[in-house]
Design a protein around this motif. Sequence first.
Motif, PDB file in Angstrom:
ATOM      1  N   ALA A 139       2.327   1.691  -3.383  1.00 21.85           N
ATOM      2  CA  ALA A 139       1.346   2.216  -4.339  1.00 21.85           C
ATOM      3  C   ALA A 139       1.178   3.727  -4.160  1.00 21.85           C
ATOM      4  O   ALA A 139       1.090   4.469  -5.141  1.00 21.85           O
ATOM      5  CB  ALA A 139       0.006   1.502  -4.180  1.00 21.85           C
ATOM      6  N   ARG A 181      -1.521  -7.245  -3.873  1.00 16.80           N
ATOM      7  CA  ARG A 181      -2.287  -7.008  -2.638  1.00 16.80           C
ATOM      8  C   ARG A 181      -3.567  -7.844  -2.622  1.00 16.80           C
ATOM      9  O   ARG A 181      -3.912  -8.438  -1.597  1.00 16.80           O
ATOM     10  CB  ARG A 181      -2.635  -5.525  -2.491  1.00 16.80           C
ATOM     11  CG  ARG A 181      -1.417  -4.662  -2.219  1.00 16.80           C
ATOM     12  CD  ARG A 181      -1.778  -3.218  -2.058  1.00 16.80           C
ATOM     13  NE  ARG A 181      -2.275  -3.034  -0.691  1.00 16.80           N
ATOM     14  CZ  ARG A 181      -3.067  -2.042  -0.321  1.00 16.80           C
ATOM     15  NH1 ARG A 181      -3.474  -1.150  -1.189  1.00 16.80           N
ATOM     16  NH2 ARG A 181      -3.460  -1.949   0.923  1.00 16.80           N
ATOM     17  N   SER A 182      -4.244  -7.896  -3.741  1.00  6.87           N
ATOM     18  CA  SER A 182      -5.476  -8.699  -3.831  1.00  6.87           C
ATOM     19  C   SER A 182      -5.173 -10.166  -3.593  1.00  6.87           C
ATOM     20  O   SER A 182      -5.916 -10.861  -2.895  1.00  6.87           O
ATOM     21  CB  SER A 182      -6.130  -8.530  -5.200  1.00  6.87           C
ATOM     22  OG  SER A 182      -6.584  -7.218  -5.361  1.00  6.87           O
ATOM     23  N   GLY A 190       0.826  -1.211   0.000  1.00  6.94           N
ATOM     24  CA  GLY A 190       0.000   0.000   0.000  1.00  6.94           C
ATOM     25  C   GLY A 190       0.855   1.253   0.000  1.00  6.94           C
ATOM     26  O   GLY A 190       0.575   2.212  -0.731  1.00  6.94           O
ATOM     27  N   SER A 225      -0.594  -1.475 -11.213  1.00  8.08           N
ATOM     28  CA  SER A 225      -1.455  -2.625 -11.469  1.00  8.08           C
ATOM     29  C   SER A 225      -0.872  -3.888 -10.826  1.00  8.08           C
ATOM     30  O   SER A 225      -1.593  -4.677 -10.213  1.00  8.08           O
ATOM     31  CB  SER A 225      -1.630  -2.823 -12.974  1.00  8.08           C
ATOM     32  OG  SER A 225      -2.353  -3.999 -13.232  1.00  8.08           O
ATOM     33  N   SER A 249      -1.388  -3.688  -7.087  1.00  5.72           N
ATOM     34  CA  SER A 249      -2.788  -3.952  -6.764  1.00  5.72           C
ATOM     35  C   SER A 249      -3.104  -5.441  -6.843  1.00  5.72           C
ATOM     36  O   SER A 249      -3.773  -5.998  -5.962  1.00  5.72           O
ATOM     37  CB  SER A 249      -3.690  -3.168  -7.718  1.00  5.72           C
ATOM     38  OG  SER A 249      -5.037  -3.469  -7.471  1.00  5.72           O
ATOM     39  N   GLU A 250      -2.616  -6.090  -7.888  1.00 11.02           N
ATOM     40  CA  GLU A 250      -2.856  -7.526  -8.039  1.00 11.02           C
ATOM     41  C   GLU A 250      -2.186  -8.321  -6.916  1.00 11.02           C
ATOM     42  O   GLU A 250      -2.771  -9.255  -6.369  1.00 11.02           O
ATOM     43  CB  GLU A 250      -2.348  -8.012  -9.393  1.00 11.02           C
ATOM     44  CG  GLU A 250      -2.691  -9.459  -9.657  1.00 11.02           C
ATOM     45  CD  GLU A 250      -2.281  -9.910 -11.035  1.00 11.02           C
ATOM     46  OE1 GLU A 250      -2.109 -11.132 -11.203  1.00 11.02           O
ATOM     47  OE2 GLU A 250      -2.139  -9.077 -11.941  1.00 11.02           O
TER      48      GLU A 250
END
Length: 86
Positions: A40, A56-57, A37, A50, A53-54
């Motif tokens: 980012a 982290r998901s 985070g 991107s 984010s991927e």
Amino acid sequence: MSIQSDEKGHVIIGEAALSLALSEREISVQSLIEELGYMAKAGGSPSRLSDISEARSWLRSFDQPDVAVLHVPYLKTLAGLNDEKN
């Protein structure tokens, strides 16, 4: 695209883990998510954001850290290194 087959995802998670290790912070699923985070928020190319984010998901998909350690060998290694330090 699955992070398990995406080398960039592994690199991003490794970068977060290295940052935590160098600052002598605990390396866990939650701390990796938090560090990603911060990464980012620091910005970067759309592709990098991107990937972050991927990653982290993907990490959020593990409800309990013990589950992650069983299924992701490098997290087990990182967890072991953290335990040795303490």
